[in-house]
Design an enzyme around this catalytic site. Structure first.
Site, PDB file in Angstrom:
ATOM      1  CG  HIS A 188     -15.500   1.905 -13.794  1.00 27.77           C
ATOM      2  ND1 HIS A 188     -15.606   3.276 -13.795  1.00 27.77           N
ATOM      3  CD2 HIS A 188     -15.628   1.531 -15.086  1.00 27.77           C
ATOM      4  CE1 HIS A 188     -15.784   3.709 -15.045  1.00 27.77           C
ATOM      5  NE2 HIS A 188     -15.806   2.667 -15.841  1.00 27.77           N
ATOM      6  CB  SER A 218     -16.459  14.396 -16.319  1.00 29.10           C
ATOM      7  OG  SER A 218     -15.787  13.142 -16.395  1.00 29.10           O
ATOM      8  CB  CYS A 267     -11.926 -15.406 -10.871  1.00 24.58           C
ATOM      9  SG  CYS A 267     -11.173 -16.480 -12.104  1.00 24.58           S
ATOM     10  NE  ARG A 293      -3.741   0.176   2.554  1.00 20.75           N
ATOM     11  CZ  ARG A 293      -4.984   0.011   2.020  1.00 20.75           C
ATOM     12  NH1 ARG A 293      -5.299  -1.154   1.469  1.00 20.75           N
ATOM     13  NH2 ARG A 293      -5.840   0.983   2.006  1.00 20.75           N
ATOM     14  CB  ALA A 299     -25.010  15.192  -6.107  1.00 24.31           C
ATOM     15  CG  ASN A 352     -18.875   6.605  -8.033  1.00 27.93           C
ATOM     16  OD1 ASN A 352     -18.212   7.051  -8.969  1.00 27.93           O
ATOM     17  ND2 ASN A 352     -19.865   7.284  -7.470  1.00 27.93           N
ATOM     18  CB  VAL A 353     -14.517   1.226  -7.036  1.00 29.85           C
ATOM     19  CG1 VAL A 353     -14.304   1.079  -8.534  1.00 29.85           C
ATOM     20  CG2 VAL A 353     -13.576   2.269  -6.433  1.00 29.85           C
ATOM     21  CG  ASP A 354     -18.068   5.146  -3.677  1.00 28.64           C
ATOM     22  OD1 ASP A 354     -17.958   6.319  -4.122  1.00 28.64           O
ATOM     23  OD2 ASP A 354     -19.122   4.480  -3.751  1.00 28.64           O
ATOM     24  CB  CYS A 387     -12.307 -21.435 -12.775  1.00 34.15           C
ATOM     25  SG  CYS A 387     -11.483 -19.839 -12.896  1.00 34.15           S
TER      26      CYS A 387
END
Ligand code: APR
Length: 263
Positions: free
Chosen positions: A135, A206, A143, A79, A248, A118-120, A167
């Site tokens: 995303h 955007s 996997c 990290r 927002a 968003n991955v949050d 797998c």
């Protein structure tokens, strides 16, 4: 171009947007980093953007992963790159009123599906169920061979790279790297939901990254309507039926109140 709208203009735009959403037979939402800014997560582009400060990352992130998955995992576990700042803000973040507003529109049966870039995990944390995370999700591993997803604790990191219990394929973070194809199962859902959609609500993106940026255009191209909520003008502004200019977290609750009052 910036510029929040006057209260009067905002009120009439909320009404116009609300009417379009209520007239929609199959309303789908699409969100980007802007919806999570009020949860303390930086956007990527524009003022205060991560890429604005550090530059866009190289487009071959995925190819570099494939070239040395063990090394990638060792780095990740250490990290020590720029992304750790981002990951740390995500870990601490809580959903804000805009996330809760979209979850409420789902509960009301108004919003049929939500596509997020968003991955949050904040939409899920706010209670949204019908969601495609185009995303990926930072809490999950995937996997790259069979697309099986796992929670972090399900996969042992004793040997690197970790392999899929299902797998035997290589496991990576579920977050889609630059240069990586969108997982086929997720993309199929996004394409299906967009093809059913006659009114799209875009919040805090955007709209420059494809394939996600193409979905609102497709809805407009098919004769549907498009509402945009964003602090600034975006690539969607010229094709939007209504642009709600502002934060927002402040606008979305107003939109939900109008919709609830006119359901
Ligand atoms: N409320 C509403 N909109 C906001 C707010 C806010 N509080 N703060 C910022 N915005 C808007 C910005 O004006 C901008 O239009 O949110 C948008 C964020 O755009 P980007 O940073 O480009 O994020 P996004 O569109 O989600 O990027 C797409 O690019 O880097 C990749 O994988 C990454 O998923 C991401 C993709």
């Amino acid at each position: 171009m910036t510029g929040q709208q006057s209260d009067e203009a905002m009120k009439s735009n909320i009404e116009r947007a609300g009417k379009l959403i209520l007239a929609g037979k199959y309303v789908v939402g699409i969100t980007g980093a802007g919806i999570s800014v009020e949860s303390g997560i930086r956007p990527f582009r524009g003022p205060g953007g991560l890429w604005t400060e550090h530059g866009e990352p190289p487009m071959d992130g995925y190819q570099r992963f494939l070239a040395d998955p063990k090394g990638h995992w060792e780095q990740r576990l250490k990290r020590d790159n720029t992304m750790s700042e981002f990951s740390q803000t995500i870990e601490k973040a809580q959903p804000n009123p805009a996330h809760h507003a979209l979850a409420e529109l789902e509960k009301l049966g108004v919003l049929r599906y939500l596509i997020t870039q968003n991955v949050d995990n904040l939409h899920r944390a706010a209670g949204t169920k019908k969601i495609a995370e185009i995303h990926g999700n930072h809490r999950k591993l995937r996997c790259i061979q069979c697309n099986s997803r796992y929670d972090g604790e399900e996969i042992s990191l004793e040997t690197l790279p970790p392999l899929c219990p299902h797998c035997g394929g290589i496991i990576k973070s579920d977050g889609v790297s630059f240069g990586e194809p969108i997982p086929s199962d997720t993309l199929r859902i996004c394409v299906e939901e967009t093809s059913k959609c006659d009114c799209m609500l875009s919040v805090g993106t955007s709209a420059v990254v494809y394939p996600a940026a193409g979905f609102p255009q497709q809805v407009k191209g098919g004769g549907g309507t498009l509402i945009e909520v964003d602090l600034y003008e975006t690539a969607l502004t010229p094709i939007s039926d209504v642009s709600l200019r502002g934060k927002a977290g402040e606008i979305m609750p107003q939109l939900v109140n109008y919709i609830k009052a006119n359901l």
